[in-house]
Design a protein around this motif. Structure first.
Motif, PDB file in Angstrom:
ATOM      1  N   VAL B 158       0.842  -1.208   0.000  1.00  0.00           N
ATOM      2  CA  VAL B 158       0.000   0.000   0.000  1.00  0.00           C
ATOM      3  C   VAL B 158       0.870   1.248   0.000  1.00  0.00           C
ATOM      4  O   VAL B 158       1.771   1.382   0.835  1.00  0.00           O
ATOM      5  CB  VAL B 158      -0.927   0.009   1.232  1.00  0.00           C
ATOM      6  N   TYR B 163      -2.900   6.110   0.513  1.00  0.00           N
ATOM      7  CA  TYR B 163      -3.796   5.662   1.579  1.00  0.00           C
ATOM      8  C   TYR B 163      -4.229   6.844   2.434  1.00  0.00           C
ATOM      9  O   TYR B 163      -5.407   6.994   2.783  1.00  0.00           O
ATOM     10  CB  TYR B 163      -3.072   4.614   2.433  1.00  0.00           C
ATOM     11  N   TYR B 166      -6.610   9.049   0.545  1.00  0.00           N
ATOM     12  CA  TYR B 166      -7.897   8.374   0.395  1.00  0.00           C
ATOM     13  C   TYR B 166      -8.733   8.519   1.669  1.00  0.00           C
ATOM     14  O   TYR B 166      -9.893   8.933   1.622  1.00  0.00           O
ATOM     15  CB  TYR B 166      -7.651   6.899   0.069  1.00  0.00           C
ATOM     16  N   ILE B 170     -12.335  10.719   2.340  1.00  0.00           N
ATOM     17  CA  ILE B 170     -13.607  10.219   2.871  1.00  0.00           C
ATOM     18  C   ILE B 170     -14.020  11.037   4.093  1.00  0.00           C
ATOM     19  O   ILE B 170     -15.192  11.384   4.252  1.00  0.00           O
ATOM     20  CB  ILE B 170     -13.505   8.730   3.237  1.00  0.00           C
ATOM     21  N   MET B 193     -20.006   1.962   6.260  1.00  0.00           N
ATOM     22  CA  MET B 193     -19.790   1.435   4.914  1.00  0.00           C
ATOM     23  C   MET B 193     -18.349   1.683   4.492  1.00  0.00           C
ATOM     24  O   MET B 193     -17.712   0.810   3.885  1.00  0.00           O
ATOM     25  CB  MET B 193     -20.748   2.087   3.929  1.00  0.00           C
ATOM     26  N   ALA B 194     -17.820   2.844   4.831  1.00  0.00           N
ATOM     27  CA  ALA B 194     -16.426   3.129   4.502  1.00  0.00           C
ATOM     28  C   ALA B 194     -15.500   2.141   5.211  1.00  0.00           C
ATOM     29  O   ALA B 194     -14.576   1.591   4.602  1.00  0.00           O
ATOM     30  CB  ALA B 194     -16.085   4.563   4.901  1.00  0.00           C
ATOM     31  N   HIS B 197     -15.596  -1.266   3.551  1.00  0.00           N
ATOM     32  CA  HIS B 197     -14.829  -1.318   2.310  1.00  0.00           C
ATOM     33  C   HIS B 197     -13.325  -1.234   2.558  1.00  0.00           C
ATOM     34  O   HIS B 197     -12.528  -1.653   1.726  1.00  0.00           O
ATOM     35  CB  HIS B 197     -15.261  -0.192   1.368  1.00  0.00           C
ATOM     36  N   LEU B 198     -12.961  -0.672   3.701  1.00  0.00           N
ATOM     37  CA  LEU B 198     -11.532  -0.587   4.026  1.00  0.00           C
ATOM     38  C   LEU B 198     -11.032  -1.902   4.629  1.00  0.00           C
ATOM     39  O   LEU B 198      -9.834  -2.067   4.851  1.00  0.00           O
ATOM     40  CB  LEU B 198     -11.284   0.546   5.033  1.00  0.00           C
TER      41      LEU B 198
END
Lengths: 200, 200
Positions: B158, B163, B166, B170, B193-194, B197-198
DNA sequence: CTACATCTGTAACGTACGTTCCGTATGTGT
DNA sequence: ACACATACGGAACGTACGTTACAGATGTAG
């Protein structure tokens, strides 16, 4: 206030579209409250009376500028929603947003964010207009995602409202990143990381 | 300009901290340019001369208000970075942000976003200060993620800069969502939800 | 008590704001 | 050609801005 009906009297001597474009760019850069009529007269190349006759007062001019913005520069979002598949829609939303934010010739952020966050009570109508547009954008996204849900592309386990807000958040975040001074390459990588985490 | 050294002369008759707190809240709500000195005198309960003597001019007062904001209300971010594990750090970033945005008694968005996006040339110093703070926040996040990378919690595959940008995107997006009028429950679901997804 | 230093309250400053007024220019309809 | 309708250009309007000046109030130091 009311501009001519075109039948009689002296006709307008300037390009109304070009003048409105100039006003839009200035509002985009400085926001409603940060843009003064004097600057607008200079940018539009017009006298105050011509502006008031053709577009109304500052609030009306701002509304028209925002309308023009939505009908031209901000169309990238509407276009993205017309992609045939959900994956293409999401990819297009991110790709188009990055392309939009990094297009030369205009400020590096959304007009709806720079135009009026905060501001005095005098600027409240402008701020409310920006907020409403942001919400309308989300409604348009949500409708597209509902369609994808019906077609089976989006799992029924996913709450469409949440999904919409989530994507909207990341896209707004990209605009802030851009305002912070991120380069096109950086925005692209951020968008790609978002897409990867979204499973696209 | 220079307030007394406390040794001699008439002492100050008001609570400097309370006055600065009031100024901060007003700047937070209306931004630098949308806040006028007259409103500040009312909110702080002071005369212009007292404000100028104690805090300097409007720019200086804004800087002090922002400094106070960072040292108090915005500490939720610093605190989150002190969590022992990467997963806890990320969860705390989102949880604390949502809690912060929905705390009653202050505007529903970050001061660094509402304070000065756009604005006239006169407001440029305020805008630059906001931008610099946003970038400093990212630097602090990045340092914490670099630490997680060294400890093996964050995969070496990563890119830490990506990162960081990102996550920052958010989180900024959440603040915009909140400014749009999202409820606490909605923000929580978006944050969850974030996190999902992470992979947290 | 007296001299001094600083803060307080009010009024005013110069400037810039959004907006309007008005004399003049320039077109159309007859 | 003439009356009319509208646009143009620039000066001016009233208001609000950020800031300062100044007289009086209120403390400390000797």
């Amino acid at each position: 206030m009311k501009t001519g009906n075109g039948k009689t009297g002296r006709p307008i001597s300037f390009d109304k579209d070009a003048a409105l474009e100039a006003a839009m760019l200035l509002f985009w850069e400085r926001g409603f409250e940060g843009t003064c009529m004097t600057s607008l007269t200079q940018a539009m190349g017009l006298n105050p009376s011509s502006i008031y006759a053709a577009f109304g007062d500052k609030h009306a001019l701002f509304q028209l500028a925002v309308k023009r913005y939505m009908g031209t520069r901000a169309q990238y979002a509407t276009v993205a929603l017309e992609e045939p598949t959900l994956e293409k829609v999401v990819r297009a939303l991110f790709d188009n947003t990055v392309a939009f934010l990094t297009t030369p010739g205009h400020p590096p952020t959304c007009m709806t964010l720079a135009g009026a966050m905060g501001g005095s009570v005098e600027a409240a109508p402008a701020r409310d207009l920006m907020t409403e547009i942001r919400r309308q954008n989300e409604v348009a996204m949500k409708e597209r995602f509902l369609q994808a849900r019906k077609s089976g592309e989006l799992s029924k386990d996913v709450n469409v409202d949440d999904y919409t807000r989530y994507l909207s958040s990341i896209l707004a975040g990209l605009s802030i990143q851009s305002a912070n001074g991120s380069t096109k390459a950086e925005l692209k990588r951020t968008a790609e990381m978002a897409l990867r985490h979204l499973g696209c």
